[in-house]
Design an enzyme around this catalytic site. Structure first.
Site, PDB file in Angstrom:
ATOM      1  CG  ASP A   1      -2.077   0.921   1.121  1.00 54.03           C
ATOM      2  OD1 ASP A   1      -2.285   1.478   0.025  1.00 54.03           O
ATOM      3  OD2 ASP A   1      -2.787   1.108   2.126  1.00 54.03           O
ATOM      4  N   GLY A   2       0.306   2.332  -0.548  1.00 50.88           N
ATOM      5  CA  GLY A   2       0.933   3.655  -0.397  1.00 50.88           C
ATOM      6  C   GLY A   2       1.703   4.168  -1.603  1.00 50.88           C
TER       7      GLY A   2
ATOM      8  NE  ARG B   1      -3.523   6.969  -7.552  1.00 49.96           N
ATOM      9  CZ  ARG B   1      -3.549   6.652  -6.258  1.00 49.96           C
ATOM     10  NH1 ARG B   1      -3.438   7.603  -5.348  1.00 49.96           N
ATOM     11  NH2 ARG B   1      -3.695   5.412  -5.879  1.00 49.96           N
TER      12      ARG B   1
ATOM     13  CB  SER C   1      -8.037  -5.422  -4.526  1.00 48.29           C
ATOM     14  OG  SER C   1      -8.466  -4.091  -4.734  1.00 48.29           O
TER      15      SER C   1
ATOM     16  CG  ASN D   1      -6.890  -1.970  -6.419  1.00 49.47           C
ATOM     17  OD1 ASN D   1      -5.946  -2.732  -6.229  1.00 49.47           O
ATOM     18  ND2 ASN D   1      -7.222  -1.062  -5.528  1.00 49.47           N
TER      19      ASN D   1
ATOM     20  NE  ARG E   1      -6.764   2.193  -6.613  1.00 55.11           N
ATOM     21  CZ  ARG E   1      -5.686   2.368  -5.875  1.00 55.11           C
ATOM     22  NH1 ARG E   1      -4.568   2.761  -6.440  1.00 55.11           N
ATOM     23  NH2 ARG E   1      -5.706   2.151  -4.583  1.00 55.11           N
TER      24      ARG E   1
ATOM     25  CB  SER F   1      -7.868  -4.321   1.849  1.00 52.98           C
ATOM     26  OG  SER F   1      -7.673  -3.156   2.592  1.00 52.98           O
TER      27      SER F   1
ATOM     28  CD  GLU G   1       1.642 -13.802  15.059  1.00 56.62           C
ATOM     29  OE1 GLU G   1       1.643 -12.669  15.557  1.00 56.62           O
ATOM     30  OE2 GLU G   1       1.059 -14.777  15.568  1.00 56.62           O
TER      31      GLU G   1
HETATM   32  C1  FPP Z   1      -1.332   0.399  -3.510  1.00 54.04           C
HETATM   33  O1  FPP Z   1      -0.982   1.733  -3.568  1.00 54.04           O
HETATM   34  C2  FPP Z   1      -0.805  -0.347  -4.627  1.00 54.04           C
HETATM   35  C3  FPP Z   1      -1.562  -0.890  -5.619  1.00 54.04           C
HETATM   36  C4  FPP Z   1      -3.020  -0.757  -5.715  1.00 54.04           C
HETATM   37  C5  FPP Z   1      -0.952  -1.621  -6.717  1.00 54.04           C
HETATM   38  C6  FPP Z   1       0.304  -2.371  -6.375  1.00 54.04           C
HETATM   39  C7  FPP Z   1       0.949  -2.652  -7.636  1.00 54.04           C
HETATM   40  C8  FPP Z   1       2.262  -2.603  -7.899  1.00 54.04           C
HETATM   41  C9  FPP Z   1       3.324  -2.364  -6.909  1.00 54.04           C
HETATM   42  C10 FPP Z   1       2.722  -2.778  -9.300  1.00 54.04           C
HETATM   43  C11 FPP Z   1       2.321  -4.070 -10.003  1.00 54.04           C
HETATM   44  C12 FPP Z   1       2.813  -5.282  -9.346  1.00 54.04           C
HETATM   45  C13 FPP Z   1       3.670  -6.183  -9.836  1.00 54.04           C
HETATM   46  C14 FPP Z   1       3.898  -7.410  -9.090  1.00 54.04           C
HETATM   47  C15 FPP Z   1       4.413  -5.996 -11.073  1.00 54.04           C
HETATM   48  P1  FPP Z   1      -2.141   2.791  -3.684  1.00 54.04           P
HETATM   49  O2  FPP Z   1      -2.227   3.214  -5.103  1.00 54.04           O
HETATM   50  O3  FPP Z   1      -3.403   2.241  -3.118  1.00 54.04           O
HETATM   51  O4  FPP Z   1      -1.575   3.926  -2.784  1.00 54.04           O
HETATM   52  P2  FPP Z   1      -2.418   5.002  -1.978  1.00 54.04           P
HETATM   53  O5  FPP Z   1      -3.230   4.264  -0.948  1.00 54.04           O
HETATM   54  O6  FPP Z   1      -1.352   5.856  -1.370  1.00 54.04           O
HETATM   55  O7  FPP Z   1      -3.267   5.746  -2.969  1.00 54.04           O
END
Ligand code: FPP
Length: 246
Positions: free
Chosen positions: A21-22, A34, A66, A69, A72, A194, A205
């Site tokens: 996350d983040g 982003r 998810s 997601n 989005r 989530s 854990e």
């Molecule tokens: C959460 O940050 C991250 C995601 C929803 C996507 C995670 C995906 C990757 C790291 C890239 C694809 C993965 C692979 C394995 C190639 P957020 O966008 O929810 O951050 P925020 O809560 O700060 O808005």
């Protein structure tokens, strides 16, 4: 040098599942879009995967996308899918070389065709690998996974629901050939699961890091494992029944 003592090494988790996350907040804090955060998030996937392999943790599962997601903005979703495609194209060679098997959980039919194709191809090309296990949760939702399992069970003729045990039920989950996660790591300071591996995490854990995913580097990952190896996992038993490392 291995950062863990011999005693700690005996208590390493077998399966670590990570809610990355983040990325968005990390990028926004730098005045960047982003997707810049997601791109740096992918770089961090490489670093954490390498660290887990080096530490001898055989299973890592990453919550990459998810079902929620899907709501989005279209540009962010397609950017994420392109990053996924790029990641798998680049990493295939090293996955084959290093014996890494890729699996995916989630409804892959909800991914764009190009992304589904490369995911399925990579799963196929790495399916005989046995040295290490990377699972990507893509268009994944735990409730949806459980519903699908129940639907399959209800269609199965040679199964008596009255005699169903957890071990039978878990065979209908998409994680059927993975051990349950021992540790769930979530970055960015949020104390939520989530809709991620809700049943599989029954005895996991949980470690929450305040760092945003792109900043959750090798040392931060090692710290989360250090914290885990000193936890007392009781599985419903008393303190006296379990041996802990304090
Ligand atoms: C959460 O940050 C991250 C995601 C929803 C996507 C995670 C995906 C990757 C790291 C890239 C694809 C993965 C692979 C394995 C190639 P957020 O966008 O929810 O951050 P925020 O809560 O700060 O808005």
């Amino acid at each position: 040098m291995n950062p863990f003592t011999i005693e700690e090494q005996e208590r390493m988790p077998e399966h670590v599942a990570i809610i990355m996350d983040g990325n968005g907040r990390w990028a926004q804090s730098k005045g960047k879009p982003r997707l810049f955060g997601h791109r740096n998030g992918v770089e961090n996937v490489r670093s954490v995967v390498n660290t887990a392999r080096e530490l001898g943790i055989p299973y890592v599962t990453l919550y990459a996308f998810s079902q929620e997601n899907q709501s989005r903005p279209v540009a962010e979703k397609s950017g994420l899918m392109k990053l996924l495609e790029e990641f798998l194209k680049i990493e295939l060679k090293s996955m084959v070389r290093d014996g890494i098997r890729l699996r995916a959980i989630g409804d892959l039919n909800g991914l764009p065709e190009f992304a589904r194709k490369i995911v399925l191809q990579t799963i196929e090309k790495t399916k005989a690998n046995q040295d290490w296990n990377l699972t990507l949760a893509l268009n994944y939702g735990s409730r949806q996974e459980v519903l699908e399992a129940i639907k399959s069970i209800s269609k199965s003729e040679n199964l008596d629901p009255e005699s169903l045990e957890w071990d039978d039920f878990s065979q209908y989950l998409q994680t059927r050939d993975l051990p349950d996660p021992d540790l769930i790591v979530r970055t960015s300071g949020e104390f939520r699961l989530s809709n991620f591996l809700l049943l599989q995490a029954a005895y996991a854990e949980i470690f929450v890091s305040p760092l945003h995913w792109p900043d959750f580097n090798r040392n931060a990952f090692i710290d989360s494992i250090k914290d885990y190896v000193h936890r007392e996992r009781r599985f419903g038993k008393t303190r006296e029944q379990v041996v802990s490392l304090t």
